[in-house]
Design an enzyme around this catalytic site. Structure first.
Site, PDB file in Angstrom:
ATOM      1  N   PRO A  29     -25.949 -23.901   5.914  1.00 21.20           N
ATOM      2  CA  PRO A  29     -25.445 -25.215   6.322  1.00 21.20           C
ATOM      3  C   PRO A  29     -24.451 -25.745   5.292  1.00 21.20           C
ATOM      4  O   PRO A  29     -24.701 -25.682   4.088  1.00 21.20           O
ATOM      5  CB  PRO A  29     -26.705 -26.087   6.351  1.00 21.20           C
ATOM      6  CG  PRO A  29     -27.843 -25.125   6.405  1.00 21.20           C
ATOM      7  CD  PRO A  29     -27.395 -23.909   5.680  1.00 21.20           C
ATOM      8  N   ALA A  31     -21.991 -29.258   4.801  1.00 22.48           N
ATOM      9  CA  ALA A  31     -21.640 -30.574   5.334  1.00 22.48           C
ATOM     10  C   ALA A  31     -20.171 -30.624   5.733  1.00 22.48           C
ATOM     11  O   ALA A  31     -19.291 -30.219   4.974  1.00 22.48           O
ATOM     12  CB  ALA A  31     -21.926 -31.650   4.301  1.00 22.48           C
ATOM     13  N   CYS A 119     -29.932 -28.848  -2.646  1.00 21.51           N
ATOM     14  CA  CYS A 119     -28.724 -29.637  -2.875  1.00 21.51           C
ATOM     15  C   CYS A 119     -28.665 -30.111  -4.326  1.00 21.51           C
ATOM     16  O   CYS A 119     -29.593 -30.777  -4.809  1.00 21.51           O
ATOM     17  CB  CYS A 119     -28.692 -30.836  -1.933  1.00 21.51           C
ATOM     18  SG  CYS A 119     -27.210 -31.852  -2.132  1.00 21.51           S
ATOM     19  N   ASP A 222     -22.596 -16.373  -4.227  1.00 25.57           N
ATOM     20  CA  ASP A 222     -21.481 -15.469  -4.526  1.00 25.57           C
ATOM     21  C   ASP A 222     -21.439 -14.248  -3.597  1.00 25.57           C
ATOM     22  O   ASP A 222     -21.199 -13.127  -4.034  1.00 25.57           O
ATOM     23  CB  ASP A 222     -21.538 -15.003  -5.986  1.00 25.57           C
ATOM     24  CG  ASP A 222     -21.274 -16.132  -6.962  1.00 25.57           C
ATOM     25  OD1 ASP A 222     -21.007 -17.263  -6.498  1.00 25.57           O
ATOM     26  OD2 ASP A 222     -21.327 -15.890  -8.179  1.00 25.57           O
TER      27      ASP A 222
END
Length: 385
Positions: A29, A31, A119, A222
């Site tokens: 996901p 944003a 996050c 990465d």
């Protein structure tokens, strides 16, 4: 192009409860990125699990209009809609999951729910959310358990980081707690929160987590090319990969990943004309979702990623970054000379890069790891639903 790695064996599918993900590839996901248009575009290139933008549980429970729009499944996601939730309160998270599963507020019953504990953004961690929350291991376990209980037979997974910083690691405890709470899998990003997106991801904790838990571990961090994913699986033993920034401006990466996980050495190197077709398709999908003007405006942030490495004049780049209609986009792209894909950019980082910095935390946050109380106001400043 052919992979430089020795011809790999086909890799097994990922099993998340009753959900089979084949190949074992998940879109992370992001944003403002992984809305319906981008998920559709990526799915057109290859199979996998495509997760929507992060949804804030409090906004969902309060039936925020924007959040309800964000959480809608597309017509081709009826059997594989995947939602990531952000929450800090077990009761709110449980209620949000119940709404998704029982009330089907997304228009369909989700096939998978992921919980965001990774996050690293300061406005989130300073309130005790995101990658700060697993430090409070009792609260973390209560949230995962509430989600699993509300989800029933829908698999719930967890995404996290190595820890807050090198002195405050959380991933091993998080893996064990998530497993005991009934999570179907855990994703580990190979950075601590204080690294944000700087430096190089460390994959060795992924390998250690694989050795520690019995549930599937997914690796993240990465993954710029399909061969990076193969190396991660080989080096860590992870059951699958979660791809984020590597697919920005390169949705065909999912075709490479599907080929790589099937044992093929073939890789995609589209010419500029082929990239232009993908760009126009992407903008068209956004226009269908938001209206042409808004959709084209939303597409502008993708332009630099698509053009990376190509010889495109500064005037054209500037005009593309201000494009306001599909016809204008087509005309500008048609004016660029066709050229081979710039192989010099393969393996280079994409998307946001940030300098490492100390993690902002609530006062006293590190004092008691077993404090079960939800942090106050941790969802108030979280955007994206």
């Amino acid at each position: 192009m052919t992979s430089t790695l020795a011809r790999p064996k086909a890799l097994p599918a990922l099993q998340l409860g009753g959900l089979t993900v084949d190949p074992a590839v998940v879109l992370a996901p992001m944003a403002g990125i992984t809305g319906p248009a981008f998920r559709t575009l990526c799915r057109e290139f290859g199979a996998g699990l495509y997760v929507c933008e992060m949804i804030t549980t409090r906004a969902l429970v309060e039936r925020n209009e924007k959040t309800l729009r964000m959480v809608r499944a597309t017509t081709d996601e009826a059997d594989a809609f995947s939602v990531q939730l952000y929450g800090v309160d077990p009761a709110t998270v449980g209620r949000a999951v119940q709404m998704l599963v029982d009330e089907q507020v997304a228009g369909t019953r989700p096939a998978h729910i992921d919980l965001n504990f990774g996050c690293p953004v300061p406005k989130v961690t300073r309130k005790g959310g995101g990658s700060a929350l697993p430090w409070r291991r009792v609260l973390f376990g209560n949230i995962v358990r509430a989600a699993v209980q509300a989800a029933g037979d829908v698999p719930v997974t967890v995404k996290t980081r190595i820890g807050i910083d090198p002195e405050h690691t959380t991933y091993l405890d998080a893996g064990r707690i998530a497993q005991d709470a009934g999570a179907a899998a855990i994703t580990l990003h190979g950075r601590t929160a204080d690294q944000l997106y700087s430096g190089t991801a460390d994959w060795s904790p992924i390998a250690r987590l694989v050795e520690t838990v019995d549930i599937p571990v997914l690796g993240n961090g990465d993954l710029w090319e399909a061969d990076d994913a193969l190396r991660m699986v080989a080096e860590t033993g992870c059951a699958g990969v979660v791809v984020g920034r590597g697919c920005l401006g390169r949705p065909w990466l999912f075709a490479d990943l599907a080929a790589a996980f099937a044992g093929s050495t073939e890789r995609t190197l589209p010419s500029f004309r082929q990239v232009a077709e993908v760009m126009h398709r992407h903008a068209t999908l956004l226009a269908a979702e938001h209206g042409e003007q808004h959709g084209c405006a939303d597409f502008r942030k993708h332009v630099a990623w698509y053009l990376k490495g190509f010889a495109v004049g500064s005037d054209t780049r500037r005009a593309l970054a201000l494009v306001s209609s599909l016809d204008e986009l087509a005309e500008l792209l048609a004016g660029v000379e066709d050229q081979p894909y710039p192989q010099t950019v393969l393996g280079e980082p994409r998307g946001r890069t940030t300098s490492a910095r100390p993690v902002s935390l609530p006062e006293g946050w590190l004092a008691d790891r077993d404090d079960p109380r939800p942090p106050a106001g941790a969802e108030m400043l979280v955007g994206g639903g």
